[in-house]
Design a protein around this motif. Structure first.
Motif, PDB file in Angstrom:
ATOM      1  N   GLY A 117       1.172  -0.797  -0.441  1.00 52.62           N
ATOM      2  CA  GLY A 117       0.168   0.714   0.323  1.00 52.62           C
ATOM      3  C   GLY A 117       0.928   1.507  -0.054  1.00 52.62           C
ATOM      4  N   GLU A 118      -0.193   2.572   0.200  1.00 53.18           N
ATOM      5  CA  GLU A 118       0.764   4.084   0.177  1.00 53.18           C
ATOM      6  C   GLU A 118       2.075   4.165   1.845  1.00 53.18           C
ATOM      7  OE1 GLU A 118      -0.829   6.863  -1.656  1.00 53.18           O
ATOM      8  OE2 GLU A 118      -0.681   8.322   0.107  1.00 53.18           O
ATOM      9  N   ALA A 119       1.128   4.370   2.642  1.00 53.83           N
ATOM     10  CA  ALA A 119       1.727   4.434   3.324  1.00 53.83           C
ATOM     11  C   ALA A 119       0.203   4.448   4.809  1.00 53.83           C
ATOM     12  CB  ALA A 119       1.846   6.218   4.013  1.00 53.83           C
ATOM     13  N   PRO A 120       0.987   4.225   6.368  1.00 63.25           N
ATOM     14  CA  PRO A 120       0.197   3.356   7.811  1.00 63.25           C
ATOM     15  C   PRO A 120      -0.781   5.140   7.665  1.00 63.25           C
ATOM     16  CG  PRO A 120       2.266   4.074   7.728  1.00 63.25           C
ATOM     17  CD  PRO A 120       2.420   4.549   6.519  1.00 63.25           C
ATOM     18  N   GLY A 121      -2.311   5.410   7.513  1.00 59.77           N
ATOM     19  CA  GLY A 121      -3.003   6.078   8.268  1.00 59.77           C
ATOM     20  C   GLY A 121      -3.252   6.320  10.128  1.00 59.77           C
ATOM     21  N   GLU A 124      -3.360   2.760  11.161  1.00 56.81           N
ATOM     22  CA  GLU A 124      -2.096   2.301  11.686  1.00 56.81           C
ATOM     23  C   GLU A 124      -1.222   2.909  12.500  1.00 56.81           C
ATOM     24  OE1 GLU A 124      -3.662   2.837   8.912  1.00 56.81           O
ATOM     25  OE2 GLU A 124      -4.842   0.979   7.864  1.00 56.81           O
ATOM     26  N   PRO A 130       0.107  -2.437   9.998  1.00 59.22           N
ATOM     27  CA  PRO A 130      -0.167  -2.235   8.814  1.00 59.22           C
ATOM     28  C   PRO A 130      -1.573  -2.040   8.162  1.00 59.22           C
ATOM     29  CG  PRO A 130       1.110  -3.936   7.742  1.00 59.22           C
ATOM     30  CD  PRO A 130       0.851  -3.124   9.203  1.00 59.22           C
ATOM     31  N   PHE A 131      -2.850  -2.061   7.290  1.00 60.61           N
ATOM     32  CA  PHE A 131      -3.839  -1.601   7.057  1.00 60.61           C
ATOM     33  C   PHE A 131      -4.939  -3.152   8.086  1.00 60.61           C
ATOM     34  CE2 PHE A 131      -2.006  -1.387   2.485  1.00 60.61           C
ATOM     35  CZ  PHE A 131      -3.277  -0.827   1.757  1.00 60.61           C
ATOM     36  N   SER A 135      -9.487   0.949   5.328  1.00 57.86           N
ATOM     37  CA  SER A 135      -9.089   0.249   4.118  1.00 57.86           C
ATOM     38  C   SER A 135      -8.264  -0.856   4.617  1.00 57.86           C
ATOM     39  CB  SER A 135      -7.647   1.255   3.864  1.00 57.86           C
ATOM     40  OG  SER A 135      -7.999   2.293   3.659  1.00 57.86           O
ATOM     41  N   ASN A 157       3.877  -1.576   3.324  1.00 61.46           N
ATOM     42  CA  ASN A 157       3.482   0.069   2.441  1.00 61.46           C
ATOM     43  C   ASN A 157       4.997   0.601   1.836  1.00 61.46           C
ATOM     44  OD1 ASN A 157       0.439   0.600   2.891  1.00 61.46           O
ATOM     45  ND2 ASN A 157       0.987   0.500   5.435  1.00 61.46           N
ATOM     46  N   HIS A 236      -6.704   1.576  -4.799  1.00 63.74           N
ATOM     47  CA  HIS A 236      -6.739   1.748  -3.773  1.00 63.74           C
ATOM     48  C   HIS A 236      -7.822   0.961  -2.514  1.00 63.74           C
ATOM     49  CE1 HIS A 236      -5.328   2.947   1.040  1.00 63.74           C
ATOM     50  NE2 HIS A 236      -3.712   2.270   0.202  1.00 63.74           N
TER      51      HIS A 236
HETATM   52  N1  URA Z   1      -3.662   2.807   3.478  1.00 61.03           N
HETATM   53  C1  URA Z   1      -2.667   2.164   3.101  1.00 61.03           C
HETATM   54  O1  URA Z   1      -1.875   2.778   1.964  1.00 61.03           O
HETATM   55  N2  URA Z   1      -1.412   1.752   3.862  1.00 61.03           N
HETATM   56  C2  URA Z   1      -1.849   1.384   5.218  1.00 61.03           C
HETATM   57  O2  URA Z   1      -1.522   0.753   5.852  1.00 61.03           O
HETATM   58  C3  URA Z   1      -4.127   1.941   5.286  1.00 61.03           C
HETATM   59  C4  URA Z   1      -4.020   2.653   4.586  1.00 61.03           C
END
Ligand code: URA
Length: 264
Positions: A117-121, A124, A130-131, A135, A157, A236
């Motif tokens: 994925g992209e990055a923690p929200g 997370e 992660p995730f 999402s 991520n 995503h």
């Molecule tokens: N979106 C992401 O791209 N990664 C995560 O870990 C959570 C949300």
């Protein structure tokens, strides 16, 4: 009751403005007249003269040095655990200093499927996994629909730290953190990489096309030893939560993934 509604409206307004973190131990109302008075009495923050602000070229040098440092740490890491410790100790990405957690990859290190994925929200960042937010819940449902559980896959991520307000990562942040992701791929050696969203697909495939163009067909990710891994880009889950009409396309991507897993 009226006051309760006012507070709810004020919180909604903060959230709409991107304020989703509590910074102080004690709750306080920034708009309270006493706070306004205190702000009026406090001296303005000192602004550094232009000559002592870092020039663009020195920021670029910092990024280049951080990328080099990240690559060196990756070379030294002999296992996924080593790599996790190296990422946790790394100080070359400023996002780390605003984040609560370093969110490294999680799941089955022997997995055939690696999800990026992209990055923690915010969720997370809070839990260090992660995730795990909205999402993540949608992702789990989509995986279950093709017979996979979260424990069957490895999830990570591009960035291990949450960008403030969930903004899109900058090119410099991606460049600095990419060696860590690439090294994770070398340790996991997945059969298939599923790239969720444009940021992940663009970063790993080094291809600037939109996610709409990249999704829906098999691509290749080439590792540093020149062996390639089948890569599939898809929307995503956060995008799907906002645009449910696109779920049908994601479903066809997941079926494509399942078909690949069944091939020898
Ligand atoms: N979106 C992401 O791209 N990664 C995560 O870990 C959570 C949300």
């Amino acid at each position: 009751m009226e006051q309760k509604n006012d507070i709810a409206r004020l919180l909604e307004w903060y959230m709409a403005a991107g304020v989703d973190e509590i910074c102080g131990a004690e709750p306080g109302l920034l708009l309270h007249p006493a706070n306004e008075q205190a702000a009026a009495n406090s001296p303005l923050p000192a602004v550094e003269p232009a000559s002592v602000r870092p020039a663009i070229s020195s920021l670029a040098q910092t990024t280049v040095a951080a990328c080099k440092n990240a690559r060196e740490l990756c070379e030294k890491a002999d296992s996924l655990e080593d790599l996790k410790a190296a990422v946790e100790a790394f100080e070359g990405c400023a996002l780390k200093f605003n984040a609560k957690s370093t969110v490294f990859g999680a799941g089955n290190p022997q997995a055939e499927v690696m999800i990026v994925g992209e990055a923690p929200g915010a969720d997370e960042d809070r839990l260090g996994i992660p995730f795990v937010g909205r999402s993540g819940h949608l992702l789990e449902k989509m995986l279950l629909a093709i017979g996979l559980k979260r424990e069957d896959v490895y999830i990570t991520n591009i960035l291990p730290w949450r960008p403030p307000g969930n903004r899109t990562p900058t090119d410099a942040e991606v460049a600095v953190c990419l060696p860590f992701l690439k090294r994770q791929i070398e340790f996991i050696k997945p059969k298939v990489i599923l790239l969720l969203g444009g940021s992940a697909a663009n970063a790993l495939l080094d291809n600037g096309d939109s996610i709409s163009r990249l999704r829906g067909h098999w691509l290749e990710y080439v590792m540093s030893d020149r062996t390639s891994v089948a890569a599939l880009a898809s929307f995503h889950p956060a995008y799907l939560l906002r645009n449910s009409a696109q779920k049908a396309k994601s479903w066809s991507d997941f079926l494509r993934l399942l078909k690949k897993l069944k091939e020898n």
